[in-house]
Design a protein around this motif. Structure first.
Motif, PDB file in Angstrom:
ATOM      1  N   ALA A 115       0.833  -1.206   0.000  1.00 38.67           N
ATOM      2  CA  ALA A 115       0.000   0.000   0.000  1.00 38.67           C
ATOM      3  C   ALA A 115       0.868   1.257   0.000  1.00 38.67           C
ATOM      4  CB  ALA A 115      -0.937  -0.003   1.199  1.00 38.67           C
ATOM      5  N   GLU A 116       1.958   1.255   0.763  1.00 41.14           N
ATOM      6  CA  GLU A 116       2.866   2.410   0.804  1.00 41.14           C
ATOM      7  C   GLU A 116       3.506   2.667  -0.550  1.00 41.14           C
ATOM      8  OE1 GLU A 116       5.731   1.542   3.823  1.00 41.14           O
ATOM      9  OE2 GLU A 116       4.285   1.807   5.456  1.00 41.14           O
ATOM     10  N   ARG A 117       3.575   1.643  -1.396  1.00 40.00           N
ATOM     11  CA  ARG A 117       4.186   1.768  -2.718  1.00 40.00           C
ATOM     12  C   ARG A 117       3.142   1.897  -3.820  1.00 40.00           C
ATOM     13  NH1 ARG A 117       7.133  -0.029   0.927  1.00 40.00           N
ATOM     14  NH2 ARG A 117       9.382   0.164   0.915  1.00 40.00           N
ATOM     15  N   GLY A 118       1.906   2.230  -3.440  1.00 40.80           N
ATOM     16  CA  GLY A 118       0.862   2.526  -4.401  1.00 40.80           C
ATOM     17  C   GLY A 118       0.227   1.327  -5.079  1.00 40.80           C
ATOM     18  N   CYS A 119       0.370   0.150  -4.521  1.00 42.66           N
ATOM     19  CA  CYS A 119      -0.210  -1.042  -5.141  1.00 42.66           C
ATOM     20  C   CYS A 119      -1.731  -1.037  -4.995  1.00 42.66           C
ATOM     21  CB  CYS A 119       0.359  -2.314  -4.517  1.00 42.66           C
ATOM     22  SG  CYS A 119       2.113  -2.561  -4.871  1.00 42.66           S
ATOM     23  N   ALA A 120      -2.406  -1.425  -6.075  1.00 45.84           N
ATOM     24  CA  ALA A 120      -3.870  -1.474  -6.084  1.00 45.84           C
ATOM     25  C   ALA A 120      -4.400  -2.730  -5.412  1.00 45.84           C
ATOM     26  CB  ALA A 120      -4.381  -1.425  -7.531  1.00 45.84           C
ATOM     27  N   LEU A 121      -3.592  -3.789  -5.366  1.00 47.47           N
ATOM     28  CA  LEU A 121      -4.023  -5.047  -4.773  1.00 47.47           C
ATOM     29  C   LEU A 121      -2.816  -5.882  -4.419  1.00 47.47           C
ATOM     30  CD1 LEU A 121      -3.715  -7.626  -6.988  1.00 47.47           C
ATOM     31  CD2 LEU A 121      -5.456  -6.285  -8.117  1.00 47.47           C
ATOM     32  N   VAL A 122      -3.058  -6.935  -3.648  1.00 46.44           N
ATOM     33  CA  VAL A 122      -2.057  -7.958  -3.362  1.00 46.44           C
ATOM     34  C   VAL A 122      -2.647  -9.273  -3.841  1.00 46.44           C
ATOM     35  CG1 VAL A 122      -0.861  -9.255  -1.547  1.00 46.44           C
ATOM     36  CG2 VAL A 122      -1.010  -6.760  -1.404  1.00 46.44           C
ATOM     37  N   ALA A 123      -1.845 -10.046  -4.561  1.00 44.35           N
ATOM     38  CA  ALA A 123      -2.295 -11.326  -5.093  1.00 44.35           C
ATOM     39  C   ALA A 123      -1.234 -12.399  -4.834  1.00 44.35           C
ATOM     40  CB  ALA A 123      -2.572 -11.210  -6.593  1.00 44.35           C
ATOM     41  N   LEU A 124      -1.633 -13.650  -4.999  1.00 38.84           N
ATOM     42  CA  LEU A 124      -0.732 -14.782  -4.802  1.00 38.84           C
ATOM     43  C   LEU A 124      -1.345 -16.019  -5.418  1.00 38.84           C
ATOM     44  CD1 LEU A 124      -1.957 -16.705  -2.215  1.00 38.84           C
ATOM     45  CD2 LEU A 124      -1.571 -14.479  -1.157  1.00 38.84           C
ATOM     46  N   ALA A 125      -0.545 -17.043  -5.576  1.00 39.80           N
ATOM     47  CA  ALA A 125      -1.024 -18.349  -6.024  1.00 39.80           C
ATOM     48  C   ALA A 125      -0.748 -19.345  -4.906  1.00 39.80           C
ATOM     49  CB  ALA A 125      -0.295 -18.772  -7.300  1.00 39.80           C
ATOM     50  N   PRO A 131      -7.675 -22.046   2.469  1.00 41.28           N
ATOM     51  CA  PRO A 131      -8.486 -21.643   3.626  1.00 41.28           C
ATOM     52  C   PRO A 131      -7.836 -20.526   4.455  1.00 41.28           C
ATOM     53  CG  PRO A 131      -8.481 -24.024   3.435  1.00 41.28           C
ATOM     54  CD  PRO A 131      -7.461 -23.494   2.448  1.00 41.28           C
ATOM     55  N   PHE A 132      -6.512 -20.565   4.580  1.00 41.13           N
ATOM     56  CA  PHE A 132      -5.794 -19.520   5.319  1.00 41.13           C
ATOM     57  C   PHE A 132      -6.008 -18.167   4.656  1.00 41.13           C
ATOM     58  CE2 PHE A 132      -1.832 -16.972   5.409  1.00 41.13           C
ATOM     59  CZ  PHE A 132      -1.846 -16.600   6.742  1.00 41.13           C
ATOM     60  N   TYR A 133      -5.831 -18.091   3.344  1.00 40.22           N
ATOM     61  CA  TYR A 133      -5.956 -16.813   2.640  1.00 40.22           C
ATOM     62  C   TYR A 133      -7.398 -16.329   2.603  1.00 40.22           C
ATOM     63  CZ  TYR A 133      -1.121 -17.534   1.531  1.00 40.22           C
ATOM     64  OH  TYR A 133       0.231 -17.728   1.643  1.00 40.22           O
ATOM     65  N   ARG A 134      -8.341 -17.231   2.471  1.00 37.06           N
ATOM     66  CA  ARG A 134      -9.757 -16.823   2.536  1.00 37.06           C
ATOM     67  C   ARG A 134     -10.071 -16.206   3.890  1.00 37.06           C
ATOM     68  NH1 ARG A 134     -10.772 -22.051  -0.032  1.00 37.06           N
ATOM     69  NH2 ARG A 134     -10.928 -21.640  -2.261  1.00 37.06           N
ATOM     70  N   ALA A 135      -9.506 -16.764   4.957  1.00 33.23           N
ATOM     71  CA  ALA A 135      -9.728 -16.219   6.299  1.00 33.23           C
ATOM     72  C   ALA A 135      -9.169 -14.806   6.442  1.00 33.23           C
ATOM     73  CB  ALA A 135      -9.106 -17.139   7.357  1.00 33.23           C
ATOM     74  N   LEU A 136      -8.198 -14.443   5.593  1.00 34.08           N
ATOM     75  CA  LEU A 136      -7.614 -13.103   5.606  1.00 34.08           C
ATOM     76  C   LEU A 136      -8.345 -12.144   4.676  1.00 34.08           C
ATOM     77  CD1 LEU A 136      -3.782 -13.898   5.588  1.00 34.08           C
ATOM     78  CD2 LEU A 136      -5.259 -13.431   7.549  1.00 34.08           C
ATOM     79  N   GLY A 137      -9.410 -12.630   4.013  1.00 35.15           N
ATOM     80  CA  GLY A 137     -10.188 -11.768   3.134  1.00 35.15           C
ATOM     81  C   GLY A 137      -9.831 -11.875   1.662  1.00 35.15           C
ATOM     82  N   TYR A 138      -8.967 -12.811   1.296  1.00 38.24           N
ATOM     83  CA  TYR A 138      -8.611 -12.998  -0.107  1.00 38.24           C
ATOM     84  C   TYR A 138      -9.685 -13.824  -0.797  1.00 38.24           C
ATOM     85  CZ  TYR A 138      -4.042 -10.969   0.666  1.00 38.24           C
ATOM     86  OH  TYR A 138      -3.036 -10.099   0.944  1.00 38.24           O
ATOM     87  N   GLU A 139      -9.880 -13.561  -2.098  1.00 39.19           N
ATOM     88  CA  GLU A 139     -10.885 -14.258  -2.894  1.00 39.19           C
ATOM     89  C   GLU A 139     -10.215 -14.999  -4.037  1.00 39.19           C
ATOM     90  OE1 GLU A 139     -13.228 -11.059  -4.400  1.00 39.19           O
ATOM     91  OE2 GLU A 139     -14.104 -10.580  -2.455  1.00 39.19           O
ATOM     92  N   ASP A 140     -10.816 -16.118  -4.440  1.00 41.27           N
ATOM     93  CA  ASP A 140     -10.357 -16.805  -5.648  1.00 41.27           C
ATOM     94  C   ASP A 140     -10.580 -15.874  -6.825  1.00 41.27           C
ATOM     95  OD1 ASP A 140      -9.779 -19.125  -4.247  1.00 41.27           O
ATOM     96  OD2 ASP A 140     -11.735 -20.007  -4.607  1.00 41.27           O
ATOM     97  N   SER A 141      -9.572 -15.775  -7.707  1.00 40.10           N
ATOM     98  CA  SER A 141      -9.698 -14.845  -8.816  1.00 40.10           C
ATOM     99  C   SER A 141      -9.376 -15.481 -10.159  1.00 40.10           C
ATOM    100  CB  SER A 141      -8.780 -13.644  -8.586  1.00 40.10           C
ATOM    101  OG  SER A 141      -8.838 -12.760  -9.666  1.00 40.10           O
ATOM    102  N   ALA A 142      -8.452 -16.414 -10.212  1.00 45.54           N
ATOM    103  CA  ALA A 142      -8.020 -16.975 -11.491  1.00 45.54           C
ATOM    104  C   ALA A 142      -7.390 -18.337 -11.259  1.00 45.54           C
ATOM    105  CB  ALA A 142      -7.010 -16.046 -12.161  1.00 45.54           C
ATOM    106  N   THR A 143      -7.218 -19.066 -12.331  1.00 42.64           N
ATOM    107  CA  THR A 143      -6.484 -20.322 -12.290  1.00 42.64           C
ATOM    108  C   THR A 143      -5.029 -20.025 -12.611  1.00 42.64           C
ATOM    109  OG1 THR A 143      -8.431 -21.521 -13.007  1.00 42.64           O
ATOM    110  CG2 THR A 143      -6.323 -22.619 -13.306  1.00 42.64           C
ATOM    111  N   TYR A 144      -4.148 -20.713 -11.980  1.00 46.52           N
ATOM    112  CA  TYR A 144      -2.718 -20.504 -12.132  1.00 46.52           C
ATOM    113  C   TYR A 144      -2.174 -21.542 -13.115  1.00 46.52           C
ATOM    114  CZ  TYR A 144       2.191 -20.380 -10.553  1.00 46.52           C
ATOM    115  OH  TYR A 144       3.556 -20.299 -10.475  1.00 46.52           O
TER     116      TYR A 144
END
Length: 150
Positions: A115-125, A131-144
């Motif tokens: 956020a300090e570097r102006g990023c619009a989002l954080v993503a990961l695969a 389940p851990f990432y969903r608990a942090l508010g992350y949503e499924d977005s794409a297939t890797y």
């Protein structure tokens, strides 16, 4: 006696050995190569668009804190998000310390860095920790998809 509090901080040159031990535990798709790690580690520390965070605490060892986990992430430019995004490449917390909030703290610290570097989002695969990432508010977005290169 209770354990000292855990802190999240940027990695330093002197942390290389502790990070290498953890990174070796994370490696599954590729065999961990310490000689390659030793070449890559200082480059990552010098890269302004790389973020290597450590969860440290516990007893002092080798003149420093005990490394309980790490997160390696990056900031890179995109068209789809109209600018920079944050990408989490690796997250590992020592197995005996999982479930105590260290992964959450590492992710939160990276989100702040992004956020300090102006990023619009954080993503990961991920394959194993959805389940851990969903608990942090992350949503499924794409297939890797991936293709290994020689």
């Amino acid at each position: 006696m209770s354990e000292p509090p855990v802190q999240i901080r940027q990695a330093r040159t002197a942390d290389a050995g502790a990070v290498a031990l953890l990174a070796g535990d994370l490696a599954q798709s590729f065999a961990f190569a310490r000689e390659r790690f030793d070449l890559t580690y200082p480059q990552l520390l010098a890269d302004r668009d790389a973020c290597l965070l450590l969860a440290v605490g516990g007893e002092q060892c080798l003149g420093g804190e005990q490394c309980l986990g790490y997160l390696l992430g990056f900031r890179h430019l995109t068209f789809y998000a109209n600018g920079p995004v944050g990408w989490v490449e690796e997250v590992l917390v020592r197995s005996e310390r999982r479930g105590a909030g260290l992964g959450r703290a590492l992710m939160s610290a990276f989100e702040g860095w992004a956020a300090e570097r102006g990023c619009a989002l954080v993503a990961l695969a991920t394959r194993r920790a959805a389940p851990f990432y969903r608990a942090l508010g992350y949503e499924d977005s794409a297939t890797y998809f991936r293709k290994l290169l020689d």
